[in-house]
Design an enzyme around this catalytic site. Structure first.
Site, PDB file in Angstrom:
ATOM      1  N   GLY A   9      10.200  22.271  17.854  1.00  0.00           N
ATOM      2  CA  GLY A   9      10.734  21.892  16.542  1.00  0.00           C
ATOM      3  C   GLY A   9      12.217  22.172  16.431  1.00  0.00           C
ATOM      4  N   ALA A  10      12.952  21.765  17.470  1.00  0.00           N
ATOM      5  CA  ALA A  10      14.398  22.075  17.517  1.00  0.00           C
ATOM      6  C   ALA A  10      15.258  20.976  16.905  1.00  0.00           C
ATOM      7  CB  ALA A  10      14.815  22.329  18.969  1.00  0.00           C
ATOM      8  N   GLY A  13      16.089  22.291  10.849  1.00  0.00           N
ATOM      9  CA  GLY A  13      15.682  23.560  10.258  1.00  0.00           C
ATOM     10  C   GLY A  13      15.842  24.774  11.155  1.00  0.00           C
ATOM     11  N   PHE A  14      14.825  25.641  11.154  1.00  0.00           N
ATOM     12  CA  PHE A  14      14.896  26.912  11.877  1.00  0.00           C
ATOM     13  C   PHE A  14      15.116  26.684  13.379  1.00  0.00           C
ATOM     14  CE2 PHE A  14      11.546  28.890   8.735  1.00  0.00           C
ATOM     15  CZ  PHE A  14      12.457  28.814   7.708  1.00  0.00           C
ATOM     16  N   TYR A 151      -2.381  24.848   4.537  1.00  0.00           N
ATOM     17  CA  TYR A 151      -1.101  25.294   5.113  1.00  0.00           C
ATOM     18  C   TYR A 151      -1.095  26.829   5.222  1.00  0.00           C
ATOM     19  CZ  TYR A 151       3.745  26.449   5.854  1.00  0.00           C
ATOM     20  OH  TYR A 151       4.905  26.983   6.377  1.00  0.00           O
ATOM     21  N   LYS A 155      -1.095  29.497   8.633  1.00  0.00           N
ATOM     22  CA  LYS A 155      -0.121  30.556   8.884  1.00  0.00           C
ATOM     23  C   LYS A 155      -0.798  31.929   8.957  1.00  0.00           C
ATOM     24  CE  LYS A 155       3.500  27.971   9.320  1.00  0.00           C
ATOM     25  NZ  LYS A 155       4.140  27.811  10.629  1.00  0.00           N
ATOM     26  N   PRO A 181       8.788  33.876   6.994  1.00  0.00           N
ATOM     27  CA  PRO A 181       9.772  33.600   5.943  1.00  0.00           C
ATOM     28  C   PRO A 181       9.117  33.130   4.648  1.00  0.00           C
ATOM     29  CG  PRO A 181      10.226  32.345   7.971  1.00  0.00           C
ATOM     30  CD  PRO A 181       8.825  32.851   8.043  1.00  0.00           C
ATOM     31  N   GLU A 187      14.270  20.882   6.056  1.00  0.00           N
ATOM     32  CA  GLU A 187      13.591  19.616   5.741  1.00  0.00           C
ATOM     33  C   GLU A 187      12.124  19.836   5.370  1.00  0.00           C
ATOM     34  OE1 GLU A 187      14.323  16.689   8.822  1.00  0.00           O
ATOM     35  OE2 GLU A 187      16.439  17.233   8.897  1.00  0.00           O
TER      36      GLU A 187
HETATM   37  P1  NDP Z   1      11.763  21.362   9.318  1.00  0.00           P
HETATM   38  O1  NDP Z   1      10.919  20.256   8.761  1.00  0.00           O
HETATM   39  O2  NDP Z   1      13.219  21.331   9.054  1.00  0.00           O
HETATM   40  O3  NDP Z   1      11.527  21.499  10.889  1.00  0.00           O
HETATM   41  C1  NDP Z   1      10.257  21.309  11.468  1.00  0.00           C
HETATM   42  C2  NDP Z   1      10.429  21.020  12.938  1.00  0.00           C
HETATM   43  O4  NDP Z   1       9.127  20.888  13.540  1.00  0.00           O
HETATM   44  C3  NDP Z   1      11.185  19.735  13.210  1.00  0.00           C
HETATM   45  O5  NDP Z   1      12.093  19.946  14.267  1.00  0.00           O
HETATM   46  C4  NDP Z   1      10.099  18.771  13.637  1.00  0.00           C
HETATM   47  O6  NDP Z   1      10.649  17.838  14.585  1.00  0.00           O
HETATM   48  C5  NDP Z   1       9.124  19.715  14.337  1.00  0.00           C
HETATM   49  N1  NDP Z   1       7.767  19.165  14.427  1.00  0.00           N
HETATM   50  C6  NDP Z   1       6.890  18.945  13.416  1.00  0.00           C
HETATM   51  N2  NDP Z   1       5.775  18.370  13.897  1.00  0.00           N
HETATM   52  C7  NDP Z   1       5.944  18.220  15.235  1.00  0.00           C
HETATM   53  C8  NDP Z   1       5.163  17.677  16.274  1.00  0.00           C
HETATM   54  N3  NDP Z   1       3.945  17.166  16.054  1.00  0.00           N
HETATM   55  N4  NDP Z   1       5.662  17.670  17.539  1.00  0.00           N
HETATM   56  C9  NDP Z   1       6.882  18.189  17.786  1.00  0.00           C
HETATM   57  N5  NDP Z   1       7.679  18.726  16.854  1.00  0.00           N
HETATM   58  C10 NDP Z   1       7.221  18.739  15.578  1.00  0.00           C
HETATM   59  O7  NDP Z   1      11.121  22.696   8.709  1.00  0.00           O
HETATM   60  P2  NDP Z   1      11.426  24.252   8.985  1.00  0.00           P
HETATM   61  O8  NDP Z   1      12.534  24.453   9.926  1.00  0.00           O
HETATM   62  O9  NDP Z   1      11.479  24.895   7.648  1.00  0.00           O
HETATM   63  O10 NDP Z   1      10.048  24.657   9.651  1.00  0.00           O
HETATM   64  C11 NDP Z   1       9.943  25.334  10.886  1.00  0.00           C
HETATM   65  C12 NDP Z   1       8.731  26.259  10.822  1.00  0.00           C
HETATM   66  O11 NDP Z   1       8.963  27.228   9.806  1.00  0.00           O
HETATM   67  C13 NDP Z   1       7.432  25.573  10.468  1.00  0.00           C
HETATM   68  O12 NDP Z   1       6.401  26.128  11.261  1.00  0.00           O
HETATM   69  C14 NDP Z   1       7.222  25.943   8.993  1.00  0.00           C
HETATM   70  O13 NDP Z   1       5.880  25.942   8.638  1.00  0.00           O
HETATM   71  C15 NDP Z   1       7.811  27.326   8.978  1.00  0.00           C
HETATM   72  N6  NDP Z   1       8.238  27.871   7.688  1.00  0.00           N
HETATM   73  C16 NDP Z   1       9.117  27.207   6.882  1.00  0.00           C
HETATM   74  C17 NDP Z   1       9.533  27.790   5.686  1.00  0.00           C
HETATM   75  C18 NDP Z   1      10.446  27.093   4.733  1.00  0.00           C
HETATM   76  O14 NDP Z   1      10.420  27.420   3.523  1.00  0.00           O
HETATM   77  N7  NDP Z   1      11.276  26.165   5.178  1.00  0.00           N
HETATM   78  C19 NDP Z   1       9.074  29.132   5.288  1.00  0.00           C
HETATM   79  C20 NDP Z   1       8.150  29.723   6.223  1.00  0.00           C
HETATM   80  C21 NDP Z   1       7.778  29.134   7.371  1.00  0.00           C
HETATM   81  P3  NDP Z   1      10.328  16.273  14.659  1.00  0.00           P
HETATM   82  O15 NDP Z   1      10.007  15.802  13.278  1.00  0.00           O
HETATM   83  O16 NDP Z   1      11.568  15.688  15.247  1.00  0.00           O
HETATM   84  O17 NDP Z   1       9.157  16.209  15.593  1.00  0.00           O
HETATM   85  C1  8X3 Z   2       6.943  27.956   3.629  1.00  0.00           C
HETATM   86  C2  8X3 Z   2       6.990  28.868   2.452  1.00  0.00           C
HETATM   87  O1  8X3 Z   2       6.020  29.252   0.128  1.00  0.00           O
HETATM   88  O2  8X3 Z   2       6.659  26.973   0.708  1.00  0.00           O
HETATM   89  O3  8X3 Z   2       6.057  28.432   4.581  1.00  0.00           O
HETATM   90  O4  8X3 Z   2       4.688  27.946   1.653  1.00  0.00           O
HETATM   91  S1  8X3 Z   2       6.026  28.215   1.184  1.00  0.00           S
END
Ligand code: NDP
Ligand code: 8X3
Length: 253
Positions: A9-10, A13-14, A151, A155, A181, A187
């Site tokens: 997931g590079a 986001g994270f 969801y 987690k 987090p 996104e």
């Molecule tokens: P983003 O949507 O910005 O990033 C998600 C990333 O995951 C993207 O790079 C996307 O890439 C990749 N991804 C999703 N599905 C697939 C797939 N099937 N195959 C390959 N890559 C995939 O969100 P975040 O950076 O916020 O999320 C990253 C992680 O952090 C997730 O696990 C999320 O649940 C977790 N999280 C997020 C929080 C928040 O509030 N933002 C809080 C807590 C946890 P692409 O679409 O190009 O495949």
């Molecule tokens: C993302 C945080 O509160 O939107 O994992 O579920 S929350």
């Protein structure tokens, strides 16, 4: 020492922020996501810092994942750090109204693909007696909220799987950390609300949420503590977020 860091997931986001942070400390990168163009732009940006290899892949495709890891160039066949970050939430409906396919997609991505990736890389880490697995959990895995249903449950799985890995790996120099987090602006909400910009934006209205850079800095630190130290779990929220009282329904008496 230069490390090889594999990040799922590079493309945003994270994961993207982690790629920048680890590149800045001279580490080599293997970057996975579906959006090839995004990955390539990032790889071009980071190429002067160190080696970068990109893999455009849907990590829920188990056969493709197995094949892609087997086909990694020699220099990145043995990642020191795996950041299991790719994941998503879809929808915020109550359980009886949620879309079943959304649930399946979250389970396939947040649980099954994460477990598969771990199982593919772990034997090499054990053979080398060296490695660090960073799983991205969430406050949603610790604290339920309406509409969080599957969801949050995915987690919670990630949190417990992280602990189970540590139990199995005791006696080896392999670390496992679950990063949990709270609200962070990436996104994430755009994906959750299926590209509805207005609805995604309201999640962060009037707040100062965590940023992807905040999380990348925390992950980088967790990977940089002395080798005998394992951060089991790290929960982080923005200052504007905290718990509320348990709800009580007074209409049923
Ligand atoms: P983003 O949507 O910005 O990033 C998600 C990333 O995951 C993207 O790079 C996307 O890439 C990749 N991804 C999703 N599905 C697939 C797939 N099937 N195959 C390959 N890559 C995939 O969100 P975040 O950076 O916020 O999320 C990253 C992680 O952090 C997730 O696990 C999320 O649940 C977790 N999280 C997020 C929080 C928040 O509030 N933002 C809080 C807590 C946890 P692409 O679409 O190009 O495949
Ligand atoms: C993302 C945080 O509160 O939107 O994992 O579920 S929350």
């Amino acid at each position: 020492m230069t490390r090889t860091v594999l990040i799922t997931g590079a493309s945003s986001g994270f994961g993207e922020a982690c790629a920048r942070k680890f590149a800045a400390s001279g580490d080599h990168l293997v970057l996975l996501a579906r959006r090839a163009e995004r990955l390539q732009l990032l790889a071009d940006e980071l190429a002067s810092a160190g080696r970068v290899h990109t893999v455009s892949i849907d990590i829920t495709d188990a056969a493709a994942l197995t094949q892609a890891l087997a086909a990694l160039p020699d220099w990145c066949q043995a990642p020191d750090i795996l950041i299991n970050n790719a994941g998503l939430a879809l929808g915020l409906e109550a359980a009886h109204e949620a879309d079943m396919q959304d649930w399946v997609t979250m389970i396939n991505t947040n649980i099954t693909a994460l477990v598969h990736m771990t199982r593919l890389l772990l034997p090499g880490m054990v053979a080398r007696n060296r490695g660090h697995i960073i799983n991205i959990g969430s406050t949603a895995g610790n604290w339920p909220y309406p509409g969080g249903n599957v969801y949050g449950a995915t987690k919670a799985f990630v949190q417990h799987f992280s602990r189970e890995l540590r139990a199995d790996l005791l006696g080896r120099n392999i670390r496992v950390s679950n990063i949990e987090p709270g609200m962070a602006e990436t996104e994430f909400s755009l994906v959750r609300f299926k590209q509805d910009q207005g609805r995604a934006g309201t999640v962060y209205d009037g707040t100062q949420p965590l940023t992807a850079t905040d999380i990348a800095e925390i992950i980088h630190w967790v990977c940089s503590v002395p080798p005998h130290v394992n951060i089991n779990a790290l929960e982080v929220m923005p200052v504007c977020q905290a718990w509320g009282p348990l709800k009580v329904d007074r209409s049923m008496a």
